[in-house]
Motif scaffolding. Structure first.
Motif, PDB file in Angstrom:
ATOM      1  N   SER A 253      30.769  -8.492  -6.986  1.00  0.00           N
ATOM      2  CA  SER A 253      29.410  -8.148  -6.555  1.00  0.00           C
ATOM      3  C   SER A 253      28.556  -9.419  -6.571  1.00  0.00           C
ATOM      4  O   SER A 253      28.949 -10.439  -7.151  1.00  0.00           O
ATOM      5  CB  SER A 253      28.812  -7.124  -7.515  1.00  0.00           C
ATOM      6  OG  SER A 253      28.518  -7.744  -8.764  1.00  0.00           O
ATOM      7  N   GLY A 254      27.379  -9.332  -5.977  1.00  0.00           N
ATOM      8  CA  GLY A 254      26.470 -10.483  -5.969  1.00  0.00           C
ATOM      9  C   GLY A 254      26.107 -10.939  -7.378  1.00  0.00           C
ATOM     10  O   GLY A 254      26.094 -12.134  -7.671  1.00  0.00           O
TER      11      GLY A 254
ATOM     12  N   THR B 223      18.122 -14.880  -8.134  1.00  0.00           N
ATOM     13  CA  THR B 223      18.269 -13.418  -8.026  1.00  0.00           C
ATOM     14  C   THR B 223      17.733 -12.860  -6.707  1.00  0.00           C
ATOM     15  O   THR B 223      17.783 -11.651  -6.481  1.00  0.00           O
ATOM     16  CB  THR B 223      17.555 -12.697  -9.198  1.00  0.00           C
ATOM     17  OG1 THR B 223      16.165 -13.024  -9.164  1.00  0.00           O
ATOM     18  CG2 THR B 223      18.141 -13.113 -10.536  1.00  0.00           C
ATOM     19  N   SER B 224      17.252 -13.725  -5.828  1.00  0.00           N
ATOM     20  CA  SER B 224      16.601 -13.221  -4.604  1.00  0.00           C
ATOM     21  C   SER B 224      17.563 -12.559  -3.624  1.00  0.00           C
ATOM     22  O   SER B 224      17.153 -11.734  -2.816  1.00  0.00           O
ATOM     23  CB  SER B 224      15.862 -14.346  -3.884  1.00  0.00           C
ATOM     24  OG  SER B 224      14.802 -14.775  -4.683  1.00  0.00           O
TER      25      SER B 224
ATOM     26  N   LEU C 184      20.118 -10.729  -4.515  1.00  0.00           N
ATOM     27  CA  LEU C 184      20.857  -9.660  -5.200  1.00  0.00           C
ATOM     28  C   LEU C 184      20.243  -8.289  -4.961  1.00  0.00           C
ATOM     29  O   LEU C 184      19.028  -8.155  -4.821  1.00  0.00           O
ATOM     30  CB  LEU C 184      20.850  -9.922  -6.709  1.00  0.00           C
ATOM     31  CG  LEU C 184      21.453 -11.240  -7.183  1.00  0.00           C
ATOM     32  CD1 LEU C 184      21.343 -11.341  -8.702  1.00  0.00           C
ATOM     33  CD2 LEU C 184      22.897 -11.358  -6.738  1.00  0.00           C
ATOM     34  N   ASP C 185      21.115  -7.279  -4.974  1.00  0.00           N
ATOM     35  CA  ASP C 185      20.605  -5.908  -4.992  1.00  0.00           C
ATOM     36  C   ASP C 185      19.814  -5.722  -6.283  1.00  0.00           C
ATOM     37  O   ASP C 185      20.195  -6.276  -7.325  1.00  0.00           O
ATOM     38  CB  ASP C 185      21.779  -4.924  -4.946  1.00  0.00           C
ATOM     39  CG  ASP C 185      22.488  -4.966  -3.603  1.00  0.00           C
ATOM     40  OD1 ASP C 185      21.832  -5.344  -2.605  1.00  0.00           O
ATOM     41  OD2 ASP C 185      23.689  -4.657  -3.557  1.00  0.00           O
ATOM     42  N   PRO C 186      18.763  -4.924  -6.237  1.00  0.00           N
ATOM     43  CA  PRO C 186      17.873  -4.800  -7.392  1.00  0.00           C
ATOM     44  C   PRO C 186      18.586  -4.483  -8.706  1.00  0.00           C
ATOM     45  O   PRO C 186      18.225  -5.018  -9.755  1.00  0.00           O
ATOM     46  CB  PRO C 186      16.929  -3.663  -7.003  1.00  0.00           C
ATOM     47  CG  PRO C 186      16.964  -3.640  -5.521  1.00  0.00           C
ATOM     48  CD  PRO C 186      18.307  -4.132  -5.094  1.00  0.00           C
ATOM     49  N   GLU C 187      19.638  -3.650  -8.641  1.00  0.00           N
ATOM     50  CA  GLU C 187      20.279  -3.252  -9.899  1.00  0.00           C
ATOM     51  C   GLU C 187      21.068  -4.399 -10.537  1.00  0.00           C
ATOM     52  O   GLU C 187      21.507  -4.286 -11.678  1.00  0.00           O
ATOM     53  CB  GLU C 187      21.171  -2.019  -9.692  1.00  0.00           C
ATOM     54  CG  GLU C 187      22.410  -2.250  -8.867  1.00  0.00           C
ATOM     55  CD  GLU C 187      22.189  -2.018  -7.371  1.00  0.00           C
ATOM     56  OE1 GLU C 187      21.028  -2.110  -6.911  1.00  0.00           O
ATOM     57  OE2 GLU C 187      23.177  -1.768  -6.666  1.00  0.00           O
ATOM     58  N   MET C 188      21.233  -5.507  -9.824  1.00  0.00           N
ATOM     59  CA  MET C 188      21.997  -6.631 -10.379  1.00  0.00           C
ATOM     60  C   MET C 188      21.118  -7.770 -10.867  1.00  0.00           C
ATOM     61  O   MET C 188      21.604  -8.744 -11.434  1.00  0.00           O
ATOM     62  CB  MET C 188      22.953  -7.167  -9.329  1.00  0.00           C
ATOM     63  CG  MET C 188      24.058  -6.191  -9.033  1.00  0.00           C
ATOM     64  SD  MET C 188      24.947  -6.661  -7.589  1.00  0.00           S
ATOM     65  CE  MET C 188      25.887  -5.153  -7.361  1.00  0.00           C
ATOM     66  N   VAL C 189      19.829  -7.650 -10.618  1.00  0.00           N
ATOM     67  CA  VAL C 189      18.918  -8.736 -10.988  1.00  0.00           C
ATOM     68  C   VAL C 189      18.907  -8.921 -12.509  1.00  0.00           C
ATOM     69  O   VAL C 189      19.003 -10.035 -13.017  1.00  0.00           O
ATOM     70  CB  VAL C 189      17.498  -8.449 -10.441  1.00  0.00           C
ATOM     71  CG1 VAL C 189      16.475  -9.408 -11.021  1.00  0.00           C
ATOM     72  CG2 VAL C 189      17.503  -8.531  -8.915  1.00  0.00           C
TER      73      VAL C 189
END
Ligand code: ADP
Ligand code: MG
Length: 243
Positions: free
Chosen positions: A141-142, A167-168, A170-175
């Motif tokens: 994943s990212g 983190t820009s 990335l999907d929000p849940e991975m930030v």
């Protein structure tokens, strides 16, 4: 003691577009500095000048008192001391995770493969990615890719780490998982310069926040000052827009 990193009257022009218009920044060893500002204000260009992915048009960058723009300066050595994590990960897609974290150590630092792997695995463990050592980037994943990118960078034992909006993309849940790793890193004494739009994170980890606007440092200060009591009108406008 001399400042660890000193940026003096730094200018960068692309064609007739003056992107950095005389930047002065001083950073102490171990300091955590975040850079905030609108898209296009020159944040990435500044980081890219600091690690010489871009050649500044004029001005000076001193590292431990020496101007890295001097032709006599040992650039390969300097580059090895400055780690960078990019928005777009920049992992070697054809290498597995472990190999991503060892090639630089072997090629640039002349470490043996065994030593490099030992160090890489320790750092992959720190970012929670040891069990993925033999995975290819495409399988991750990212957030996982970015954690590998951080492990790769710190495996070079850098003296300074630059982060350009890590983190820009990335999907929000991975930030959160990436910010947590970065937050851990801030406690190790490493000097970090972080470009980010994560204002809560910036507020929590920074010793100092720099607000850039249209190629200049418009305001800088301690996070509690800059976020709660900005002095410049353009800082206020930016913070109102983003928070
Ligand atoms: P930020 O990271 O704050 O969004 P950048 O440093 O990426 O800002 O870009 C600042 C300005 O410099 C933008 O107008 C951008 O188009 C321009 N710029 C950046 N890199 C280049 C380049 N290699 N060639 C021409 N213009 C560039
Ligand atoms: Mg940028």
């Amino acid at each position: 003691m001399a400042d660890f990193v000193q940026i003096k009257n730094l200018e960068k022009t692309f064609g007739d577009h003056r992107v950095l218009k005389g930047i002065d920044i001083e950073i102490q060893k171990g300091e955590i500095v975040t850079i905030i500002g609108s898209s296009g204000s020159g944040k990435s260009t500044l980081l890219r000048c600091i690690n010489l992915l871009e050649t500044p048009t004029s001005g000076a960058i001193l590292f431990k008192g020496e101007n890295i723009l001097d032709i006599q300066y040992n650039l390969p050595k300097y580059r090895a001391q400055v780690g960078m994590v990019f928005q777009q990960f920049n992992l070697f897609e054809n290498h597995n995770v472990l190999s991503n974290c060892t090639v630089g150590q072997v090629k640039v630092l002349n470490r043996s493969k065994e030593e490099a792997e030992k160090i890489a695995l320790e750092n992959l463990d720190k970012v929670g990615m040891k069990e993925f050592a033999f995975a290819k980037p495409a399988q991750l994943s990212g957030g996982q890719k970015q954690r590998v990118a951080i492990a790769r960078a710190i495996s070079m034992d850098p003296e300074v780490m630059l982060f350009d909006e890590p983190t820009s993309a990335l999907d929000p849940e991975m930030v959160g998982e990436v910010l947590n790793i970065m937050s851990d890193l801030t406690k190790t004494g490493l000097t970090m310069i972080i470009v980010t739009h994560e204002m809560k994170f910036a507020q929590e980890v920074s010793d100092r926040v720099i607000f850039m606007d249209q190629g200049v440092v418009a305001e800088e200060g301690a996070p509690e000052e800059l976020f709660s009591n900005p002095k410049e009108e353009r800082t206020k406008e930016f913070l109102q827009r983003i928070i």
